[in-house]
Design an enzyme around this catalytic site. Structure first.
Site, mmCIF file in Angstrom:
data_model
loop_
_atom_site.group_PDB
_atom_site.id
_atom_site.type_symbol
_atom_site.label_atom_id
_atom_site.label_comp_id
_atom_site.label_asym_id
_atom_site.label_seq_id
_atom_site.Cartn_x
_atom_site.Cartn_y
_atom_site.Cartn_z
ATOM 1 C CG PHE A 114 2.534 10.184 2.312
ATOM 2 C CD1 PHE A 114 3.882 10.482 2.216
ATOM 3 C CD2 PHE A 114 1.994 9.278 1.406
ATOM 4 C CE1 PHE A 114 4.676 9.891 1.246
ATOM 5 C CE2 PHE A 114 2.781 8.674 0.439
ATOM 6 C CZ PHE A 114 4.121 8.976 0.351
ATOM 7 C CD GLN A 229 -4.529 3.390 -2.553
ATOM 8 O OE1 GLN A 229 -3.346 3.083 -2.378
ATOM 9 N NE2 GLN A 229 -5.260 3.963 -1.624
ATOM 10 C CG HIS A 231 -0.607 6.160 -6.370
ATOM 11 N ND1 HIS A 231 -0.216 7.377 -6.870
ATOM 12 C CD2 HIS A 231 0.055 5.999 -5.193
ATOM 13 C CE1 HIS A 231 0.650 7.925 -6.017
ATOM 14 N NE2 HIS A 231 0.824 7.108 -5.004
ATOM 15 C CD GLU A 244 -0.302 10.076 -1.200
ATOM 16 O OE1 GLU A 244 -0.946 9.231 -1.837
ATOM 17 O OE2 GLU A 244 -0.479 10.297 0.008
ATOM 18 N NE ARG A 275 -1.527 6.813 -2.154
ATOM 19 C CZ ARG A 275 -0.600 5.948 -1.809
ATOM 20 N NH1 ARG A 275 -0.872 4.656 -1.818
ATOM 21 N NH2 ARG A 275 0.591 6.354 -1.458
ATOM 22 C CG HIS A 341 -0.499 1.994 -5.697
ATOM 23 N ND1 HIS A 341 0.810 1.785 -6.087
ATOM 24 C CD2 HIS A 341 -0.440 2.425 -4.410
ATOM 25 C CE1 HIS A 341 1.625 2.080 -5.077
ATOM 26 N NE2 HIS A 341 0.886 2.443 -4.047
HETATM 27 C C1 FAD Z 1 5.565 0.984 -6.657
HETATM 28 C C2 FAD Z 1 5.010 0.846 -5.276
HETATM 29 C C3 FAD Z 1 5.320 1.780 -4.309
HETATM 30 C C4 FAD Z 1 4.803 1.668 -3.025
HETATM 31 N N1 FAD Z 1 5.129 2.608 -2.084
HETATM 32 C C5 FAD Z 1 4.655 2.472 -0.817
HETATM 33 C C6 FAD Z 1 5.035 3.401 0.200
HETATM 34 O O1 FAD Z 1 5.807 4.325 -0.020
HETATM 35 N N2 FAD Z 1 4.525 3.220 1.424
HETATM 36 C C7 FAD Z 1 3.675 2.195 1.739
HETATM 37 O O2 FAD Z 1 3.263 2.093 2.880
HETATM 38 N N3 FAD Z 1 3.344 1.282 0.799
HETATM 39 C C8 FAD Z 1 3.816 1.397 -0.459
HETATM 40 N N4 FAD Z 1 3.461 0.464 -1.405
HETATM 41 C C9 FAD Z 1 2.715 -0.736 -0.994
HETATM 42 C C10 FAD Z 1 3.646 -1.698 -0.259
HETATM 43 O O3 FAD Z 1 4.919 -1.676 -0.842
HETATM 44 C C11 FAD Z 1 3.136 -3.135 -0.296
HETATM 45 O O4 FAD Z 1 1.782 -3.185 0.070
HETATM 46 C C12 FAD Z 1 3.924 -4.027 0.677
HETATM 47 O O5 FAD Z 1 5.305 -3.853 0.487
HETATM 48 C C13 FAD Z 1 3.528 -5.471 0.492
HETATM 49 O O6 FAD Z 1 4.412 -6.284 1.206
HETATM 50 P P1 FAD Z 1 4.172 -7.844 1.302
HETATM 51 O O7 FAD Z 1 5.256 -8.382 2.155
HETATM 52 O O8 FAD Z 1 2.781 -8.089 1.707
HETATM 53 O O9 FAD Z 1 4.287 -8.382 -0.199
HETATM 54 P P2 FAD Z 1 5.404 -8.257 -1.350
HETATM 55 O O10 FAD Z 1 6.527 -7.386 -0.968
HETATM 56 O O11 FAD Z 1 4.670 -7.945 -2.597
HETATM 57 O O12 FAD Z 1 5.981 -9.734 -1.432
HETATM 58 C C14 FAD Z 1 5.238 -10.811 -1.928
HETATM 59 C C15 FAD Z 1 6.087 -12.052 -1.853
HETATM 60 O O13 FAD Z 1 5.298 -13.192 -2.179
HETATM 61 C C16 FAD Z 1 6.014 -14.041 -3.046
HETATM 62 N N5 FAD Z 1 5.050 -14.797 -3.878
HETATM 63 C C17 FAD Z 1 3.928 -14.331 -4.485
HETATM 64 N N6 FAD Z 1 3.326 -15.331 -5.172
HETATM 65 C C18 FAD Z 1 4.074 -16.441 -4.993
HETATM 66 C C19 FAD Z 1 3.994 -17.776 -5.463
HETATM 67 N N7 FAD Z 1 3.025 -18.199 -6.277
HETATM 68 N N8 FAD Z 1 4.952 -18.664 -5.079
HETATM 69 C C20 FAD Z 1 5.968 -18.267 -4.262
HETATM 70 N N9 FAD Z 1 6.099 -17.005 -3.804
HETATM 71 C C21 FAD Z 1 5.165 -16.111 -4.157
HETATM 72 C C22 FAD Z 1 6.869 -13.095 -3.871
HETATM 73 O O14 FAD Z 1 7.969 -13.773 -4.419
HETATM 74 C C23 FAD Z 1 7.267 -12.063 -2.807
HETATM 75 O O15 FAD Z 1 8.398 -12.495 -2.111
HETATM 76 C C24 FAD Z 1 3.961 0.572 -2.697
HETATM 77 C C25 FAD Z 1 3.666 -0.374 -3.663
HETATM 78 C C26 FAD Z 1 4.151 -0.231 -4.949
HETATM 79 C C27 FAD Z 1 3.746 -1.240 -5.975
#
Ligand code: FAD
Length: 570
Positions: A114, A229, A231, A244, A275, A341
């Site tokens: 990666f 960021q 991507h 990636e 990136r 991203h």
């Molecule tokens: C397409 C894509 C691919 C990716 N691929 C990778 C990868 O391969 N490897 C890597 O390390 N990272 C990757 N990332 C980044 C990574 O997925 C995220 O940074 C990480 O999953 C974030 O997790 P989280 O638990 O912080 O938030 P999220 O999974 O975004 O969850 C946010 C939560 O907050 C809740 N929420 C938000 N606002 C409110 C509100 N107002 N009221 C109630 N609930 C709310 C939502 O409902 C959700 O449950 C990727 C991101 C994307 C977009």
């Protein structure tokens, strides 16, 4: 009024991991605006980083250094060291919970290359790693049905802060429009990132920075918001991510002249440079007229990998390109462009995810944050791929542990429910009762256009100044926004308006931070200040909200424990 020991907002990787850590010991509520398994974590594709013992050359130290260098030396080294050390056990733990990782020939968890990592250290489940991880954690959380109450499809409205301590939240039940209070000893935000303010973005519709702005409005500063960021491989015109992992598996990039242009920008790492560097290289090729057919996109070439490898390792990528552009990467290159991203900025926290407000690490009692909405800061100015699922898992667990300890000693402090309800309802009434004339769609479109054009891969004083004026005008117009659906049942129009108000406000914070940061570092590239300036800007931005929403910037130092900043070359 509902009462729980802890309320976690967000059911992505970070929120669920924290909930599991606390379940059985205290009474936990998980509030989420989308159904848990639809959280953006489930869209993650390429992998999760850890120096497992697969390669004798890899080590925690190397992962630590790669992350520091990748962050353009803005990452806090104490936190990075902790995360990289915790990485291997975190992966093993997730595997034991039931996550089905892809395997190598010896039966070990397979690892791929990666960007910015010196060794193959991305553990993956084909190109659906986030899906596998999120479902594993959701499944595990079901074991604790008696201890974890899920509020799915409830929208966070306000953070209840009284006497400087967090005491709960207010939320709207999306199904019937009711506003409710959750009174808690401890509040933990895990609400994800803020990529949706850009026209071309890989982020899900829900990534609108709600938690970060809710904290900001409650008086908590936000950190390093100017670092977004981009991507390098978003599907052209759509932004949808082509992981990636495509390049990790051997894919490469071609410009309109058929050249592998990365040779000019990062000779040793080529397409697997971090990136920020690859996105800038693409944008430069496009700006200088070397896009494909002179247009604003580049080709991602995968054909040489062959059908079998594509179907085994990149099945989702292939399907997305077919579904959205009608391009099958087995036979044709995929048109791509940089896409907004990941959000490096967020709510400032210490290594135990306790929210802090200044350089002295003054804590907000009872308030924690983890995952993409938090800024620990392990990614500094630029996150390395696969370090974010790791961040969410490692700090989700750490947040759970620390919040549990706090909760066990805490009690429900008094809140004035009527006042809190009034504040929450006012946010809704401002939108529902006002007979507005402005269209939310128009405001949103103009916002996204402005952010992508002027606050994107490259930034200038002139562009940022324009964006600043435009955003101010948009916020003014938003005060007069028209919400046509006045109903209570599943009123998505009001949710979208609330999200838009968050996007407008954090975009102003991004621009304020970007204007003041007269240097180029990681994801923040100023054409007019092309060099990194460690003398003046090796520091984190802290944006405070004052008065009617004006932004006041302060700064705090970076934690440098082991690696002194040096020029970043690949
Ligand atoms: C397409 C894509 C691919 C990716 N691929 C990778 C990868 O391969 N490897 C890597 O390390 N990272 C990757 N990332 C980044 C990574 O997925 C995220 O940074 C990480 O999953 C974030 O997790 P989280 O638990 O912080 O938030 P999220 O999974 O975004 O969850 C946010 C939560 O907050 C809740 N929420 C938000 N606002 C409110 C509100 N107002 N009221 C109630 N609930 C709310 C939502 O409902 C959700 O449950 C990727 C991101 C994307 C977009």
């Amino acid at each position: 009024m509902r009462k729980h020991d802890v309320v976690i907002v967000g059911s992505g990787l970070a929120g669920l991991r924290a909930a599991i850590e606390m379940a059985g010991r205290v009474d936990v509520a998980v509030v989420t605006k989308v159904y848990p398994s639809r959280s953006h974590s489930g869209a993650a594709q390429g992998g999760v980083a850890a120096a497992m013992a697969n390669s004798s050359e890899d080590s925690v130290e190397s992962h630590f250094f790669d992350t520091v260098k990748g962050s353009d030396y803005l990452g806090d080294q104490d936190a990075i060291e902790m995360m990289t050390k915790d990485a291997p056990v975190t992966i093993t733990e997730l595997e034991k919970m039931g996550c089905v990782f892809s395997r190598d020939e010896q039966g070990r968890i397979a690892q791929r290359e990666f960007g910015g990592h010196s060794h193959p250290r991305a553990c993956y489940a084909a190109d659906r790693t986030g899906h596998a991880l999120l479902h594993t954690l959701f499944e595990q959380s079901m074991k604790y049905k008696k201890n974890i109450t899920f509020y799915s499809e409830f929208y966070l409205l306000t953070l209840i802060m009284e006497e400087g301590t967090a005491r709960g939240i207010t939320m709207m039940n999306i199904k019937n429009g009711d506003v409710e209070v959750i009174h808690a000893k401890t509040v933990l935000f895990a609400t994800g990132g803020y990529g949706r303010a850009f026209k071309i973005t890989s982020n899900a519709f829900a990534c609108t920075g709600d938690g970060i702005m809710t904290a900001y409005r409650a008086g908590v500063p936000v950190e390093d918001m100017e670092f977004v960021q981009f991507h390098p491989t978003g599907l052209y015109g759509q932004g949808i991510l082509m992981s990636e992992a495509c390049r990790g598996e051997g894919g490469y990039l071609l410009n309109g002249k058929g050249e592998r242009f990365m040779e000019k920008y990062a000779k040793s790492k080529m397409e697997l440079a971090p990136r920020d560097i690859v996105s800038r290289a693409e944008q430069t090729e496009i700006n200088e007229g070397r896009g494909i057919d002179g247009k604003d996109f580049i080709n991602l070439e995968l054909r040489h990998l062959g059908r079998e490898k594509i179907l085994e390792r990149l099945p989702q990528i292939r399907q997305l390109a077919i579904d959205f552009l009608g391009v099958d990467c087995i036979d044709h290159p995929i048109p791509i462009q940089p896409t907004a991203h990941y959000s490096m900025g967020g709510i400032p926290v210490d290594v135990d995810c306790h929210v802090i407000t200044d350089a002295e690490k003054t804590k907000v009692p009872g308030f924690y944050a983890a995952g993409e909405c938090a800024c620990v800061s392990v990614h500094g100015a630029n996150r390395l791929g696969t370090n974010s699922l790791l961040d969410a898992s490692v700090f989700g667990r750490r947040a759970g542990k620390a919040a549990l300890e706090f909760t066990l000693k805490a009690k429900h402090e008094k809140i004035s429910e009527a006042d809190e309800m009034r504040k929450a309802k006012k946010r809704l009434d401002d939108l529902l009762v006002t007979p507005g004339t402005e269209s939310a769609n128009d405001i949103r479109t103009e916002l996204k256009e402005t952010m992508s054009t002027h606050v994107g891969v490259y930034r200038t004083e002139e562009g940022l100044r324009f964006a600043q004026g435009k955003l101010k005008a948009l916020r003014h117009r938003f005060k007069n926004v028209r919400v046509t659906d006045k109903g209570k049942l599943f009123n998505t129009e009001i949710i979208e308006a609330l999200e838009l108000s968050n996007m407008l406000e954090y975009s102003e914070v991004i621009v304020a931070g970007a204007m003041a940061r007269k240097e180029s570092r990681g994801g923040h590239a100023r054409v007019d200040y092309p060099k990194r300036d460690d003398v003046n800007f090796l520091r984190h931005t802290l944006a405070h909200r004052i008065g009617d929403g004006a932004v006041r910037l302060k700064y705090k130092p970076v934690s440098i424990t082991k690696y002194q900043p040096e020029e970043r070359k690949y």
